[in-house]
Write a protein that holds these residues in place. Structure first.
Motif, PDB file in Angstrom:
ATOM      1  N   VAL A 204       0.842  -1.199   0.000  1.00 43.95           N
ATOM      2  CA  VAL A 204       0.000   0.000   0.000  1.00 43.95           C
ATOM      3  C   VAL A 204       0.877   1.248   0.000  1.00 43.95           C
ATOM      4  O   VAL A 204       0.639   2.204  -0.754  1.00 43.95           O
ATOM      5  N   HIS A 205       1.909   1.238   0.827  1.00 40.86           N
ATOM      6  CA  HIS A 205       2.775   2.413   0.951  1.00 40.86           C
ATOM      7  C   HIS A 205       3.463   2.748  -0.367  1.00 40.86           C
ATOM      8  O   HIS A 205       3.701   3.920  -0.669  1.00 40.86           O
ATOM      9  N   HIS A 206       3.800   1.734  -1.155  1.00 38.94           N
ATOM     10  CA  HIS A 206       4.519   1.954  -2.415  1.00 38.94           C
ATOM     11  C   HIS A 206       3.583   2.168  -3.601  1.00 38.94           C
ATOM     12  O   HIS A 206       4.066   2.412  -4.712  1.00 38.94           O
ATOM     13  N   ALA A 207       2.282   2.107  -3.379  1.00 36.42           N
ATOM     14  CA  ALA A 207       1.333   2.287  -4.475  1.00 36.42           C
ATOM     15  C   ALA A 207       1.145   3.762  -4.791  1.00 36.42           C
ATOM     16  O   ALA A 207       1.245   4.618  -3.913  1.00 36.42           O
ATOM     17  N   LYS A 208       0.860   4.042  -6.057  1.00 30.77           N
ATOM     18  CA  LYS A 208       0.552   5.427  -6.438  1.00 30.77           C
ATOM     19  C   LYS A 208      -0.946   5.617  -6.684  1.00 30.77           C
ATOM     20  O   LYS A 208      -1.352   6.684  -7.147  1.00 30.77           O
ATOM     21  N   ASN A 209      -1.744   4.596  -6.366  1.00 35.05           N
ATOM     22  CA  ASN A 209      -3.195   4.766  -6.390  1.00 35.05           C
ATOM     23  C   ASN A 209      -3.569   5.885  -5.427  1.00 35.05           C
ATOM     24  O   ASN A 209      -3.045   5.958  -4.310  1.00 35.05           O
ATOM     25  N   LEU A 210      -4.488   6.748  -5.819  1.00 35.75           N
ATOM     26  CA  LEU A 210      -4.790   7.939  -5.033  1.00 35.75           C
ATOM     27  C   LEU A 210      -5.164   7.607  -3.595  1.00 35.75           C
ATOM     28  O   LEU A 210      -4.710   8.263  -2.652  1.00 35.75           O
ATOM     29  N   GLU A 211      -5.981   6.582  -3.403  1.00 32.29           N
ATOM     30  CA  GLU A 211      -6.446   6.251  -2.053  1.00 32.29           C
ATOM     31  C   GLU A 211      -5.328   5.696  -1.169  1.00 32.29           C
ATOM     32  O   GLU A 211      -5.464   5.635   0.062  1.00 32.29           O
ATOM     33  N   TYR A 212      -4.213   5.277  -1.777  1.00 27.62           N
ATOM     34  CA  TYR A 212      -3.109   4.693  -1.033  1.00 27.62           C
ATOM     35  C   TYR A 212      -1.961   5.674  -0.778  1.00 27.62           C
ATOM     36  O   TYR A 212      -1.041   5.363  -0.027  1.00 27.62           O
ATOM     37  N   ASP A 214       0.569   8.293   0.610  1.00 27.41           N
ATOM     38  CA  ASP A 214       0.957   8.783   1.957  1.00 27.41           C
ATOM     39  C   ASP A 214       0.314   7.973   3.076  1.00 27.41           C
ATOM     40  O   ASP A 214      -0.139   8.523   4.090  1.00 27.41           O
ATOM     41  N   LYS A 215       0.298   6.667   2.925  1.00 23.05           N
ATOM     42  CA  LYS A 215      -0.217   5.778   3.961  1.00 23.05           C
ATOM     43  C   LYS A 215       0.879   4.822   4.432  1.00 23.05           C
ATOM     44  O   LYS A 215       1.838   4.548   3.725  1.00 23.05           O
ATOM     45  N   ASN A 216       0.711   4.329   5.670  1.00 18.82           N
ATOM     46  CA  ASN A 216       1.554   3.275   6.238  1.00 18.82           C
ATOM     47  C   ASN A 216       3.035   3.666   6.297  1.00 18.82           C
ATOM     48  O   ASN A 216       3.876   3.085   5.617  1.00 18.82           O
ATOM     49  N   HIS A 217       3.332   4.632   7.149  1.00 17.79           N
ATOM     50  CA  HIS A 217       4.703   5.127   7.291  1.00 17.79           C
ATOM     51  C   HIS A 217       5.501   4.382   8.352  1.00 17.79           C
ATOM     52  O   HIS A 217       6.688   4.682   8.545  1.00 17.79           O
ATOM     53  N   GLY A 218       4.890   3.451   9.054  1.00 19.04           N
ATOM     54  CA  GLY A 218       5.552   2.790  10.167  1.00 19.04           C
ATOM     55  C   GLY A 218       6.758   1.971   9.758  1.00 19.04           C
ATOM     56  O   GLY A 218       6.954   1.631   8.586  1.00 19.04           O
ATOM     57  N   GLY A 219       7.606   1.657  10.739  1.00 17.64           N
ATOM     58  CA  GLY A 219       8.769   0.819  10.507  1.00 17.64           C
ATOM     59  C   GLY A 219       8.394  -0.641  10.598  1.00 17.64           C
ATOM     60  O   GLY A 219       8.057  -1.279   9.613  1.00 17.64           O
ATOM     61  N   TYR A 220       8.417  -1.193  11.807  1.00 17.12           N
ATOM     62  CA  TYR A 220       7.963  -2.578  11.976  1.00 17.12           C
ATOM     63  C   TYR A 220       6.622  -2.648  12.700  1.00 17.12           C
ATOM     64  O   TYR A 220       6.005  -3.704  12.800  1.00 17.12           O
ATOM     65  N   LEU A 221       6.126  -1.516  13.188  1.00 19.77           N
ATOM     66  CA  LEU A 221       4.815  -1.446  13.815  1.00 19.77           C
ATOM     67  C   LEU A 221       3.875  -0.578  12.981  1.00 19.77           C
ATOM     68  O   LEU A 221       4.332   0.307  12.256  1.00 19.77           O
TER      69      LEU A 221
END
Length: 302
Positions: A204-212, A214-221
């Protein structure tokens, strides 16, 4: 201090290479086509540059800064390291390691989030997102300039009493976890998805779909994403497009590493005042004074 000893990445890098080769072989033998040779070579070149530059910067910045901060805020008092707040500096107990690793993840979350929301930092971090592929090779693709400011997000840890070597080890462990997230061959992990940042969440974090975006910035949590409103679960009904909205359009490592800085300079030159120049540099990516381009938040609201 022996940096080779305290940094898990010293022995992690050879493991990274082996894992990339295994995934590459598996992908081609099962017709998954997750790799493109030019893309992999570009990622490898940027990964090598990051290792070489990082080794030098680490000696000058991270380790040095952490030690200087530790010495200033935790002087020896009667032979005992004592924080300037009056308590004894932290030792090496197992629970201190756990606390340090947890706080390291908190620091990583904010570093990573600012990497996406401050354009000057995004210019360094966009390198990691520039591939249209999502594989372990992409995990090698790191910007060369994030290392210049990364220690600033962690220096508070030695300031409050964690030993610099402990902080460096925790940073290395975080990097190990982050690397192995870059694969599509690990499905959702059930209960672990509730608190861990997993492989599907990193897709999700690496997707460029608009809804995805700037999401999921966490490291291992993933708990800080959930607390601060940036968590998004993978929707398996949505076809993911990987990469960035404004693609550098090149496999040349030097173009990939520098292209967003050139874009910033282009926008600064057309600024009408200092405020616009500042916002083009340190505002959110996509900011414009007239709405000719939009930030991620603006796009997601529309």
């Amino acid at each position: 201090m022996n940096l080779e000893f305290v940094n898990p990445l010293v022995w992690g890098v050879p493991l990274f290479i082996v894992m990339v080769l295994v995934e590459l072989t598996y992908s081609h033998s099962h017709d998954k086509n997750l790799y493109q040779w030019k893309d992999l070579l570009a990622s490898s070149a940027m990964g090598l540059g990051s290792v070489l530059i990082g080794s030098a910067i680490k000696l000058i910045s991270a380790a040095s800064i952490f030690y200087v901060v530790y010495e200033i805020f935790n002087p020896e008092v009667n032979g005992v390291r004592t924080n300037i707040m009056g308590y004894e500096s932290f030792g090496w107990a197992w629970y201190v390691w756990l606390i340090c690793q947890f706080l390291d993840d908190f620091s990583y979350y904010w570093l990573h989030r600012f990497n996406h929301t401050v354009r000057f930092m995004w210019a360094a971090h966009i390198v990691h997102h520039s591939s249209k592929n999502f594989n372990l090779g992409t995990g090698l693709r790191n910007g060369w300039f994030t290392l210049l400011y990364k220690p600033l997000f962690y220096m508070w840890l030695p300031a409050i009493g964690f030993h610099p070597e402990m902080v460096l080890v925790c940073l290395g462990i975080e990097a190990l976890w982050q690397f192995q997230l870059h694969t599509q061959f690990v499905p959702k992990l059930g209960f672990l998805e509730k608190f861990l940042n997993t492989h599907t969440q990193h897709q999700v974090h690496h997707a460029k779909n608009l809804e995805y975006l700037d999401k999921n910035h966490g490291g291992y949590l993933n708990i800080f994403d959930k607390i601060f409103g940036t968590w998004k679960e993978l929707d398996e009904n949505i076809e993911i497009e990987y990469g960035v909205v404004h693609d550098p359009g090149s496999y040349n490592p030097f173009i990939i590493v520098t292209h967003e800085y050139k874009n910033i300079w282009r926008d600064i030159k057309k600024s009408k005042n200092l405020y616009e120049a500042f916002m083009y540099t340190f505002g959110e990516p996509g900011w414009s004074p007239d709405g000719s381009s939009l930030t991620v938040k603006q796009l997601q609201r529309n």
